[in-house]
Design a protein around this motif. Structure first.
Motif, PDB file in Angstrom:
ATOM      1  N   ILE A   6       0.848  -1.200   0.000  1.00  0.00           N
ATOM      2  CA  ILE A   6       0.000   0.000   0.000  1.00  0.00           C
ATOM      3  C   ILE A   6       0.877   1.241   0.000  1.00  0.00           C
ATOM      4  CG2 ILE A   6      -1.424   1.438   1.534  1.00  0.00           C
ATOM      5  CD1 ILE A   6      -2.915  -1.056   2.326  1.00  0.00           C
ATOM      6  N   LYS A   7       0.507   2.201  -0.854  1.00  0.00           N
ATOM      7  CA  LYS A   7       1.212   3.474  -0.831  1.00  0.00           C
ATOM      8  C   LYS A   7       0.196   4.597  -1.025  1.00  0.00           C
ATOM      9  CE  LYS A   7       5.453   5.488  -2.582  1.00  0.00           C
ATOM     10  NZ  LYS A   7       6.600   5.279  -3.456  1.00  0.00           N
ATOM     11  N   LEU A   8       0.162   5.513  -0.058  1.00  0.00           N
ATOM     12  CA  LEU A   8      -0.733   6.664  -0.148  1.00  0.00           C
ATOM     13  C   LEU A   8       0.116   7.911  -0.382  1.00  0.00           C
ATOM     14  CD1 LEU A   8      -3.014   6.031   2.974  1.00  0.00           C
ATOM     15  CD2 LEU A   8      -3.325   5.183   0.636  1.00  0.00           C
ATOM     16  N   LYS A   9      -0.327   8.734  -1.324  1.00  0.00           N
ATOM     17  CA  LYS A   9       0.412   9.971  -1.596  1.00  0.00           C
ATOM     18  C   LYS A   9      -0.552  11.156  -1.532  1.00  0.00           C
ATOM     19  CE  LYS A   9       4.080  11.663  -4.522  1.00  0.00           C
ATOM     20  NZ  LYS A   9       3.560  12.745  -5.385  1.00  0.00           N
ATOM     21  N   ASP A  10      -0.306  12.025  -0.564  1.00  0.00           N
ATOM     22  CA  ASP A  10      -1.130  13.229  -0.366  1.00  0.00           C
ATOM     23  C   ASP A  10      -2.627  12.916  -0.415  1.00  0.00           C
ATOM     24  OD1 ASP A  10       1.131  14.840  -0.159  1.00  0.00           O
ATOM     25  OD2 ASP A  10       1.245  15.111  -2.323  1.00  0.00           O
ATOM     26  N   LEU A  11      -3.003  11.855   0.241  1.00  0.00           N
ATOM     27  CA  LEU A  11      -4.389  11.394   0.179  1.00  0.00           C
ATOM     28  C   LEU A  11      -5.308  12.303   1.006  1.00  0.00           C
ATOM     29  CD1 LEU A  11      -5.693   8.575  -0.938  1.00  0.00           C
ATOM     30  CD2 LEU A  11      -6.128   8.260   1.497  1.00  0.00           C
ATOM     31  N   THR A  12      -6.380  12.760   0.366  1.00  0.00           N
ATOM     32  CA  THR A  12      -7.309  13.675   1.029  1.00  0.00           C
ATOM     33  C   THR A  12      -8.750  13.213   0.825  1.00  0.00           C
ATOM     34  OG1 THR A  12      -5.814  15.559   0.830  1.00  0.00           O
ATOM     35  CG2 THR A  12      -8.150  16.068   1.065  1.00  0.00           C
ATOM     36  N   LYS A  13      -9.513  13.226   1.906  1.00  0.00           N
ATOM     37  CA  LYS A  13     -10.942  12.898   1.822  1.00  0.00           C
ATOM     38  C   LYS A  13     -11.752  14.005   2.483  1.00  0.00           C
ATOM     39  CE  LYS A  13     -14.724  10.625   1.236  1.00  0.00           C
ATOM     40  NZ  LYS A  13     -15.226  10.294  -0.123  1.00  0.00           N
ATOM     41  N   LYS A  14     -12.661  14.573   1.689  1.00  0.00           N
ATOM     42  CA  LYS A  14     -13.528  15.632   2.215  1.00  0.00           C
ATOM     43  C   LYS A  14     -14.972  15.190   2.119  1.00  0.00           C
ATOM     44  CE  LYS A  14     -10.468  19.289   0.594  1.00  0.00           C
ATOM     45  NZ  LYS A  14     -10.183  20.156  -0.532  1.00  0.00           N
ATOM     46  N   VAL A  58     -21.489  22.307   4.605  1.00  0.00           N
ATOM     47  CA  VAL A  58     -20.301  22.379   5.452  1.00  0.00           C
ATOM     48  C   VAL A  58     -19.304  21.344   4.956  1.00  0.00           C
ATOM     49  CG1 VAL A  58     -19.372  22.121   7.791  1.00  0.00           C
ATOM     50  CG2 VAL A  58     -21.659  23.079   7.456  1.00  0.00           C
ATOM     51  N   GLU A  59     -18.074  21.810   4.720  1.00  0.00           N
ATOM     52  CA  GLU A  59     -17.046  20.898   4.236  1.00  0.00           C
ATOM     53  C   GLU A  59     -16.171  20.427   5.401  1.00  0.00           C
ATOM     54  OE1 GLU A  59     -14.900  21.554   0.333  1.00  0.00           O
ATOM     55  OE2 GLU A  59     -13.232  21.758   1.735  1.00  0.00           O
ATOM     56  N   THR A  60     -16.020  19.125   5.505  1.00  0.00           N
ATOM     57  CA  THR A  60     -15.136  18.558   6.534  1.00  0.00           C
ATOM     58  C   THR A  60     -14.000  17.817   5.841  1.00  0.00           C
ATOM     59  OG1 THR A  60     -17.078  18.140   7.896  1.00  0.00           O
ATOM     60  CG2 THR A  60     -15.045  17.059   8.571  1.00  0.00           C
ATOM     61  N   THR A  61     -12.769  18.158   6.210  1.00  0.00           N
ATOM     62  CA  THR A  61     -11.633  17.407   5.676  1.00  0.00           C
ATOM     63  C   THR A  61     -11.308  16.303   6.670  1.00  0.00           C
ATOM     64  OG1 THR A  61     -10.831  19.406   4.617  1.00  0.00           O
ATOM     65  CG2 THR A  61      -9.278  17.582   4.791  1.00  0.00           C
ATOM     66  N   ALA A  62     -11.739  15.084   6.349  1.00  0.00           N
ATOM     67  CA  ALA A  62     -11.581  13.963   7.288  1.00  0.00           C
ATOM     68  C   ALA A  62     -10.179  13.368   7.215  1.00  0.00           C
ATOM     69  CB  ALA A  62     -12.624  12.890   6.984  1.00  0.00           C
ATOM     70  N   VAL A  63      -9.613  13.328   5.993  1.00  0.00           N
ATOM     71  CA  VAL A  63      -8.244  12.839   5.788  1.00  0.00           C
ATOM     72  C   VAL A  63      -7.514  13.936   5.024  1.00  0.00           C
ATOM     73  CG1 VAL A  63      -6.804  11.088   4.670  1.00  0.00           C
ATOM     74  CG2 VAL A  63      -8.987  10.428   5.705  1.00  0.00           C
ATOM     75  N   ASN A  64      -6.390  14.412   5.589  1.00  0.00           N
ATOM     76  CA  ASN A  64      -5.767  15.624   5.093  1.00  0.00           C
ATOM     77  C   ASN A  64      -4.335  15.362   4.616  1.00  0.00           C
ATOM     78  OD1 ASN A  64      -5.135  18.259   4.541  1.00  0.00           O
ATOM     79  ND2 ASN A  64      -5.723  19.060   6.552  1.00  0.00           N
ATOM     80  N   GLN A  65      -4.190  15.072   3.325  1.00  0.00           N
ATOM     81  CA  GLN A  65      -2.877  14.906   2.685  1.00  0.00           C
ATOM     82  C   GLN A  65      -1.984  13.898   3.390  1.00  0.00           C
ATOM     83  OE1 GLN A  65      -1.417  19.022   2.131  1.00  0.00           O
ATOM     84  NE2 GLN A  65      -1.961  18.601  -0.002  1.00  0.00           N
ATOM     85  N   CYS A  81     -11.051  11.902  14.196  1.00  0.00           N
ATOM     86  CA  CYS A  81      -9.759  12.302  13.613  1.00  0.00           C
ATOM     87  C   CYS A  81      -9.552  11.744  12.212  1.00  0.00           C
ATOM     88  CB  CYS A  81      -8.595  11.910  14.515  1.00  0.00           C
ATOM     89  SG  CYS A  81      -8.287  10.141  14.558  1.00  0.00           S
ATOM     90  N   GLY A  82     -10.471  10.876  11.759  1.00  0.00           N
ATOM     91  CA  GLY A  82     -10.376  10.393  10.376  1.00  0.00           C
ATOM     92  C   GLY A  82     -10.033   8.913  10.230  1.00  0.00           C
ATOM     93  N   LYS A  83     -10.022   8.193  11.334  1.00  0.00           N
ATOM     94  CA  LYS A  83      -9.623   6.776  11.289  1.00  0.00           C
ATOM     95  C   LYS A  83     -10.536   5.957  10.371  1.00  0.00           C
ATOM     96  CE  LYS A  83     -10.077   6.194  15.762  1.00  0.00           C
ATOM     97  NZ  LYS A  83     -10.573   7.537  16.151  1.00  0.00           N
ATOM     98  N   SER A  84     -11.853   6.092  10.576  1.00  0.00           N
ATOM     99  CA  SER A  84     -12.794   5.300   9.769  1.00  0.00           C
ATOM    100  C   SER A  84     -12.725   5.704   8.303  1.00  0.00           C
ATOM    101  CB  SER A  84     -14.234   5.486  10.254  1.00  0.00           C
ATOM    102  OG  SER A  84     -14.336   5.170  11.602  1.00  0.00           O
TER     103      SER A  84
END
Ligand code: ADP
Ligand code: ADP
Length: 229
Positions: free
Chosen positions: A2-10, A16-23, A42-45
């Motif tokens: 597995i390799k994540l690069k600047d992964l972001t989930k909003k 209302v925008e929530t950034t759950a996973v931030n880069q 904090c974005g675990k799920s």
């Protein structure tokens, strides 16, 4: 693996925008056992859902087994997921109306595996999880620890490359929790990669590496001494 690069989930709800996973940048090697920790929200799920190909990120790259899957459609994600990823949840998520055997057989039915091979595989993982004597019981007839062993058998039956565990001991007493952690640790020792979300320092101790999240970012990473390269 597995390799994540600047992964972001909003998420956007009610404008209302929530950034759950931030880069997030993260690499998980084959055979590793990773614990993800951090406070509620904090974005675990969100991160686990992306790792498990249940959801896709808004930005960034996700390499799974050398394939870039970040922009895959649900259909393409599901194909990879069903052959490679086993899930274990805090609340077991067994189907109450199905017997133990049938619960474990289900992922193989989705794969359209022939009956004889299904039988062989299901019996083997039920033996491995020491729950074969309960094959014909319903989940409600089992203790929490037994139900989680069935859930692990169901995750294992597809021979997954990756097991994702979301608070696997959260609904168990300490004795059953320890038993589940020992089983996961055995699987890892036999080569299965595991990523686990947990609130328990005790459980996190089974991992090779502990990743602490805060507000969608990795804030610290602790590698257990015997795993320092
Ligand atoms: P946990 O990760 O502790 O098991 P959940 O995944 O149920 O808990 O929820 C984590 C956080 O995400 C909570 O604060 C919850 O309110 C929020 N959350 C989950 N699903 C949604 C949703 N569909 N819309 C808004 N917030 C959500
Ligand atoms: P954790 O698992 O660490 O509790 P989550 O990944 O569930 O964290 O949530 C991270 C953030 O994203 C939280 O602020 C949560 O409220 C928000 N969130 C999670 N799921 C949704 C969703 N489906 N819609 C809107 N917001 C969400």
């Amino acid at each position: 693996m597995i390799k994540l690069k600047d992964l972001t989930k909003k998420y956007i709800s009610d404008e209302v925008e929530t950034t759950a996973v931030n880069q997030i940048n993260l690499e998980v090697k084959e055979g590793e056992f990773i614990a993800i920790m951090g406070p509620s929200g904090c974005g675990k799920s969100s991160l686990l859902n992306i790792l498990g190909l249940l959801d896709s990120p808004n930005e960034g790259e996700y390499w799974f087994d050398n394939i870039e899957v970040a922009t895959f459609s649900e259909k393409k994600r599901s194909k990879i997921r069903k052959g490679n990823v086993g899930f274990i949840f805090q609340s077991f998520n067994l189907i109450d109306e199905l017997k133990v055997y049938e619960n474990v057989e289900l992922p193989l039915l989705y794969q359209k595996m022939p009956k004889e091979e299904r039988k062989r595989r299901v019996e083997a993982v039920l033996e491995q999880m020491n729950i074969a004597h309960r094959s014909n019981h319903f989940p409600s007839q089992l203790s929490g620890g037994q139900q989680q062993r069935v859930a692990i058998a169901r995750a294992l039956v597809i021979n997954p490359k990756l097991i994702l565990a979301d608070e696997p001991t959260g609904n168990l007493d300490s004795k059953n929790g320890e038993e589940v952690m020992e089983l996961l640790s055995d699987l890892n020792n036999k080569g299965t990669t595991i990523v686990m979300v947990t609130h328990s320092n005790y459980d996190a101790n089974y991992a090779h590496r502990i990743i602490n999240l805060l507000d969608g970012k990795i804030i610290t990473e602790n590698i257990k001494e015997e795993h320092v390269a």
